[in-house]
Every structure is written in C-alpha cells, then in structure tokens.
Scaffold this motif. Sequence first.
Motif, PDB file in Angstrom:
ATOM      1  N   GLY A 464       0.808  -1.208   0.000  1.00 53.14           N
ATOM      2  CA  GLY A 464       0.000   0.000   0.000  1.00 53.14           C
ATOM      3  C   GLY A 464       0.840   1.257   0.000  1.00 53.14           C
ATOM      4  N   SER A 465       0.195   2.367  -0.328  1.00 45.83           N
ATOM      5  CA  SER A 465       0.841   3.677  -0.358  1.00 45.83           C
ATOM      6  C   SER A 465       0.082   4.626   0.561  1.00 45.83           C
ATOM      7  N   SER A 466       0.805   5.428   1.302  1.00 44.82           N
ATOM      8  CA  SER A 466       0.175   6.382   2.210  1.00 44.82           C
ATOM      9  C   SER A 466      -0.635   7.425   1.427  1.00 44.82           C
ATOM     10  N   PHE A 467      -1.807   7.742   1.955  1.00 45.01           N
ATOM     11  CA  PHE A 467      -2.580   8.853   1.394  1.00 45.01           C
ATOM     12  C   PHE A 467      -2.609  10.034   2.365  1.00 45.01           C
ATOM     13  N   ALA A 468      -1.607  10.106   3.263  1.00 46.76           N
ATOM     14  CA  ALA A 468      -1.552  11.201   4.228  1.00 46.76           C
ATOM     15  C   ALA A 468      -1.425  12.560   3.554  1.00 46.76           C
ATOM     16  N   ASP A 469      -0.893  12.574   2.326  1.00 47.90           N
ATOM     17  CA  ASP A 469      -0.777  13.865   1.638  1.00 47.90           C
ATOM     18  C   ASP A 469      -2.148  14.467   1.330  1.00 47.90           C
ATOM     19  N   THR A 470      -3.183  13.626   1.257  1.00 52.05           N
ATOM     20  CA  THR A 470      -4.520  14.179   1.020  1.00 52.05           C
ATOM     21  C   THR A 470      -4.996  14.991   2.223  1.00 52.05           C
ATOM     22  N   PHE A 471      -4.449  14.714   3.417  1.00 48.80           N
ATOM     23  CA  PHE A 471      -4.834  15.487   4.593  1.00 48.80           C
ATOM     24  C   PHE A 471      -4.451  16.958   4.411  1.00 48.80           C
ATOM     25  N   ARG A 472      -3.350  17.155   3.703  1.00 48.10           N
ATOM     26  CA  ARG A 472      -2.842  18.517   3.512  1.00 48.10           C
ATOM     27  C   ARG A 472      -3.342  19.129   2.202  1.00 48.10           C
ATOM     28  N   GLY A 473      -4.081  18.347   1.430  1.00 49.50           N
ATOM     29  CA  GLY A 473      -4.608  18.844   0.169  1.00 49.50           C
ATOM     30  C   GLY A 473      -3.545  19.115  -0.863  1.00 49.50           C
ATOM     31  N   GLU A 474      -2.465  18.323  -0.848  1.00 47.51           N
ATOM     32  CA  GLU A 474      -1.312  18.639  -1.679  1.00 47.51           C
ATOM     33  C   GLU A 474      -1.365  18.036  -3.081  1.00 47.51           C
ATOM     34  N   ARG A 475      -2.235  17.094  -3.343  1.00 44.15           N
ATOM     35  CA  ARG A 475      -2.198  16.395  -4.619  1.00 44.15           C
ATOM     36  C   ARG A 475      -2.686  17.287  -5.758  1.00 44.15           C
ATOM     37  N   SER A 476      -1.906  17.317  -6.809  1.00 41.80           N
ATOM     38  CA  SER A 476      -2.342  18.008  -8.027  1.00 41.80           C
ATOM     39  C   SER A 476      -2.914  17.019  -9.030  1.00 41.80           C
ATOM     40  N   SER A 477      -2.535  15.739  -8.880  1.00 41.68           N
ATOM     41  CA  SER A 477      -3.068  14.682  -9.743  1.00 41.68           C
ATOM     42  C   SER A 477      -2.974  13.366  -8.999  1.00 41.68           C
ATOM     43  N   ALA A 478      -3.734  12.391  -9.448  1.00 45.42           N
ATOM     44  CA  ALA A 478      -3.721  11.085  -8.805  1.00 45.42           C
ATOM     45  C   ALA A 478      -2.367  10.409  -9.016  1.00 45.42           C
ATOM     46  N   PRO A 479      -1.794   9.820  -7.973  1.00 44.61           N
ATOM     47  CA  PRO A 479      -0.515   9.134  -8.147  1.00 44.61           C
ATOM     48  C   PRO A 479      -0.673   7.876  -8.987  1.00 44.61           C
ATOM     49  N   ALA A 480       0.395   7.466  -9.640  1.00 48.78           N
ATOM     50  CA  ALA A 480       0.373   6.227 -10.420  1.00 48.78           C
ATOM     51  C   ALA A 480       0.080   5.055  -9.485  1.00 48.78           C
ATOM     52  N   ARG A 481      -0.723   4.110  -9.966  1.00 40.38           N
ATOM     53  CA  ARG A 481      -1.102   3.015  -9.081  1.00 40.38           C
ATOM     54  C   ARG A 481      -1.475   1.773  -9.875  1.00 40.38           C
ATOM     55  N   THR A 482      -0.986   0.632  -9.410  1.00 39.16           N
ATOM     56  CA  THR A 482      -1.378  -0.668  -9.940  1.00 39.16           C
ATOM     57  C   THR A 482      -1.852  -1.518  -8.771  1.00 39.16           C
ATOM     58  N   GLN A 483      -3.000  -2.174  -8.915  1.00 40.03           N
ATOM     59  CA  GLN A 483      -3.519  -3.020  -7.844  1.00 40.03           C
ATOM     60  C   GLN A 483      -4.320  -4.167  -8.444  1.00 40.03           C
ATOM     61  N   TYR A 484      -3.976  -5.387  -8.051  1.00 42.61           N
ATOM     62  CA  TYR A 484      -4.743  -6.542  -8.512  1.00 42.61           C
ATOM     63  C   TYR A 484      -5.852  -6.844  -7.509  1.00 42.61           C
TER      64      TYR A 484
END
Length: 741
Positions: A464-484
């Motif tokens: 998994g990858s942390s989504f703690a950056d969403t707490f700060r509203g920092e994302r400008s775009s969705a991070p790359a992600r692969t999940q089965y």
Amino acid sequence: MGNKRWLVSRVGLVVAAMLLACTAGASGWAQEKPSGSRPNIIVVLLDDVGFSDPAGFGGLAQMPAFDSVARDGLRFTNFNTTGMCSPTRASLLSGRNHHAVGFGRVADWATGTPGYDAVWKADAAPIAKVLSHAGYSTAAIGKWHNTPEWEVSPAGPFDRWPTGLGFDYFYGIMNHGGDNHWEPASLYRNTTPVEADHRQGSSYHLTADFVDDAIQWLRTHRSVAPQKPYFLYLATGAVHAPHHVPKEWIEKYKGRFDQGWDALREEIFARQKTLGIVPADAVLTPRPPEIPAWSALDEAQRKVFARQMEVFAAYLAHTDHEISRLLNEAAADDPASNTVVFYVAGDNGASGMEGIHGYMDAASGAPAQLEHLDELGGPLHFNDYSSAWAWVGSTPFQWMKQVASHFGGLRVAMAVSWPGRITAPGRTVRDFAHVNDVAATILEVADAPIPAFVDGVRQRALDGSSFADTFRGERSSAPARTQYFEMLGNRALYQDGWIASARHMTPWIKPYPEGFDTDRWELYNLAEDFSQFHDVAAAYPEKLEALKQLFDEEARRNNVYPLSNYVEGRDYGAPTVAGNRRTFSYHPPVQRLPTKSLPRLAKSSFSVHAHARVAAGTGDCMLMAYGSRLGGFAWYMREGYLVFSNNINGRERVQLRSSEPVPAGTALLQLSFKRENDGPAGAIEMHVNGRRVARGHIDRLGSPVLGSLGVGQAFTSPVDESYAVPYPFQGVLEELTVVMD
C-alpha cells in the motif's frame, strides 16, 4: 543523650545514602519518552456494508457518526477492499496484499497453498507490532477472523491470535464470520473464553458490548498511561448476518422500502449525484438477469423482502449509533484532541451470499419467513436479506461481496478525521485508494516506519501507499497506481484509471463454473466510466492484453495461483483442533469449547459415555450441550430422567426421554447415534448402567449453529427451552468421553 544524637546522625547518613543510591539507580533505567506530536489512532471497520448503504452515500441508513467524521475530515469515494472479510482485515492490518499475508479467502476456508492457508506470514508483520515497538498501546476489539481455525481453542497456540500479533489487549469473537449479537458463542478476552454478561430478554447486544469495552480500555489507558499514544482497532462484526438489532430501531425504518429494489436503486443513484458521491456523467448499471424485477414478485414476497431491508437498515444505523459513543469518548478530554480516526464502512461491499430469498434458519422461500416477520432481528432466528438488496447496496456498480472483478464487491464508503491536521475539512477524495493503504498512512502519521526485520524476519515491503498527503490537500493529480484483485476466481487488475475485469461466479449460484480459462475479460476506462458500465474491451484489445499480463505478474508475485473454486464442506486437508483423534475425554469443570474442537458429529456414528456420581434428588442438569438455540443438540437430565434434544436450524425440534429415572449413586450414562446407510438419518439410544432406557429415530443430527460445546454445563444459549444456561451438573461428572465410530 550523646549516644542518641550519634544514632540519629548515623541513621540520617544511612537514609541519605539510600536516597542517593536510589537516585543513582533510577538514572540507569531507560526513561519513557513523551509521545510528543504522535497521534492516537482509531480504526473502525464495519462488516458487509455496501457503498451506497450509508445515507451520506445515498442510502437510507442514517449514520451521523460516519457523517461527522467525513464532515470534520475527508470522505473517500474511491476506496476499495479485497472483496471478502478475512482478506480485507489482513490487508488493512499489514499494509500488504491479502494473498501475500496468507488470506486469499476467509480463514475458515483455508486450503494448503501459501496464498490461502490462513497462516499469517512472518515477513508481513502487522502494524500493531510496529506501533507497539514504537511506544504505542494497542488494542483490538470486536470481530477477529485472521487466525487459523485449528488454532482457535483455549489450548492455543496463541502466537497468531491478536495478542500474538502485536495487540496488548483483545476482546472479541474469534473466527466467526458473524456471531449471534444477542447470545454470542465465541467471546474471548485476550485468550480466555468469556461469557456475555446478559442473556435473552435483557438489554445486551454484542455491538454495544464491544463499544463499552473499547470505552473502558480508553479510560484505563487515559488513567494509567496518558503520556503514551494508542492504536485502537474496533471491528464491530455488524452488519454481518445474522441481522440482529433492537426492535425499536427496526420500527424507525418501517415502510421505507415498500417501493422495492428497482425504484430504490434509482432513488439512491439520484441522491448520489446530488451529494457529489458519483460524477454527474455516471451511468447506473442495469439489474442483472439473476435478480428478478420487483414487479415480478407476489405480495407475500414483497412484504418479506421489504421487512428484510428494514431490519438491515436498522442494524446499520444502530451500529453507527454505538460507534458514536466511542468517538465521543475519544474526544472527551479535548475536542481538538490529537486523534486520527479512520472509519471504514464495510470490509467487502454488501453481501448477497444467501440468494434471492435471503435466509432464515435454512427455511426455503418467503412463506416460512412470512410467519416470523415480527421476530426478524431478534434472538430466535439466523436471518439475512435477499441478494437483491446487496445489489441495491452496491449502487451504482455491478455485483456485490465476493465479486472482486467489479466495484460492487470492492468499493465501500470511508472517512478520515484528524482535528486541526486536515486542510479544508469536508473535502472529498476521489483518487483510487486501497485497504492496504491504511497501514501505510498510519505508519506515516505515527512516524513509525516498517523496520527491516521484525522478530528476526526480514520484512516484505508494503504494497500500500500512504494517502496522508490528502490530509494537507497537496495532490495536483492522482498518483500512479497498480492493484490486482482476486476472490474465489473473480479477478481484476486496476492501473491508472483503467480496470480489466473477469467475473468467474455468482455468489449464490452453486456449483461455481469449473476452470478459469473461459472466463470473459472486460475492460473499463474509469476516467470516463465511473460505474463500470461501458465494456470497451473490443475497442482496446491491446490495452486489455497488457492488463491481463500485468495481472498474471502480480498474481505470481503475491501467491494468487493456483486459482480454485472453494466448495463448503469439502475436506481440503487443513489441520483441525481435533487432529486425528477419534476419542475425546473431558474432565469437568471444562471451559467453553468451540464446537469444532470435535469432528463434525453429523458425518459419523458416535457414542458418548458419562461416568458420574449422581446425587440423591438430582433432577435438572447438563451432561453435554453442542450448539445453541439456532441449532445443535443437548443431552441432559430433566426431573431425574435422561433427555436427548435435537434442534435443526432452530426450526425442527425433537426430544427423546428415558423410560425411567437415573438412580442415585455411581452411574454409567451412555448416548449413541448410529447413522443409517451413511445418510443423515440415524437411530438414537440411551443407556443407564448398561440398560437401554430409550430408543428413537431422527432425520438428521442438529448442526451447531453459532454455538459452543459445553461439558457438565451449557454455554451460549439453550438448545431447547426445557433448561436455562448454565444448567450445571449436580453431583460429580467425573469424565465424559465422545467416541467416533
């Protein structure tokens, strides 16, 4: 006087020296460091809740506690699970993919391959261990479904129980998908069996009990170690079947579902758009042909199905009400407390496992349920709703729990709050997230990275990858992600806004198809198709092949292969508590035992031998109880006579009584069940000191539904109403032996 002054002076010197020595000694101890800014962490996990069941996500079940977490923090509308409960829990608590931890399916469906053996892998240490080593107090309360079934008994071993996996404290149910919320059969405190404090007719309810215990743990922690941060994992067990909820809650939802599932789904979808849960251009997926139209049902069916959903919605609302008590307690000291709350409203989407008619005590069809509608939700029945309501709970997606190829079986509502630490609270996070991201996020906010080695074992990297950056509203775009995704052969591969999906089975239609090579793969562009409505496989064949290849790579890396159907009741060679023994001797007093500490008695002829000293005047007492009021059998004395009571799913009850009372003094009491022609029917006999005192016939032996094994007393609930728990043996029960024939 001079000698006295000398003595006082000497004593003073000695005391001073002792104080200096104590001070010097104390300085050599490692001092606990203050927690500083590390937050307290609460994870709430509900069970079998669909994406659209909460009112805040379009449904009708009022969940103000969930709404408050979302309002004060973030709501996630693209949060995904594994498709079933044990796997989701393993992934959430480890940060790894569920097959890599050993939970390709639920713990009690284990098979002998590494991805499915239900043996928690040492290279995927649960975050409770990491947090404990980092100075956190840790507690797990509620449903635990992540211990090998053959290790769930008072004899252990306990290294894969919660307290062996990093939790300082545990109170909850062990390895039941769902327990009786009025009369639970599998409660443990740490590793010791305990009984519910109250019985039928009282105010006891399992969800409230869990919350009471969590509150007590918080208060104790606050009183004794307020300088330490804590990690509290509360998994309610609700709203897994049986759907048990106080009647006054059901009445709040009376008549709310009379419009039926087709109309309700349209209404929910419209609300979802208004609430911003789904995009304005989202399309509602159609009803699958396996589910009948509401208009095609007769009046009796509609009445039954509407009541089923009233009970379910009440069950969910009641659960959230109890959660609110915990969250209020957590904030009691300081409304702006440093506590981050993860409220995950479901572990696998809504459950449609019981088919179109739903379920009540193994009765077939709606007519049997119609006779007991007012009793649904109470302690007398094991009840579940129609799979059509699970489809409604998955709005706007296709399918439901177990179907990990489509978001109906994966997507759930989730909210996170952290007072003062989330920028612009009330926002919606629409980026893809997975349950394995929760652990990574927790470890980041706790400043407790996974060490290279835990208990001497090199650790697998987090998936998994942390989504703690969403707490700060920092994302400008969705991070790359692969999940089965994979569950019972249903599989998918998500990558950066695309998903390839292959549905293998329908949960309630058995047997499942043989083989997997003929399963049809679909392709969806989620950037343009939120609900997986438009299959674009024909337009993008190369994209589909690339994702299928990527699924194969991820499957090999995570022990997903070999794919296989699971057939309940088939012997897959897994160990058992009983092992290879055929004789089981008990010497009372004996703790409550799980029924699976014995082999499946209905599959074999067997006999029970009780060596007892019967006191004069002995009338009412228990020899052996196997099950609960929802199913099983009991062998006991009533008014001095031996009684065998058989209970099939709480619906069919038969009693056999001895022809003469049991004499006082030393006695050998015997019960035997002899199967006829290897079928379920058989002959029951009882003997006293070698003399046959009863003989009868039963169509089949009652299976122990949500019950326990008691020797010399009864636990959980009575198999029949002729006795009341605990009904202890009077006199001395020296030994009771069960012999499998």
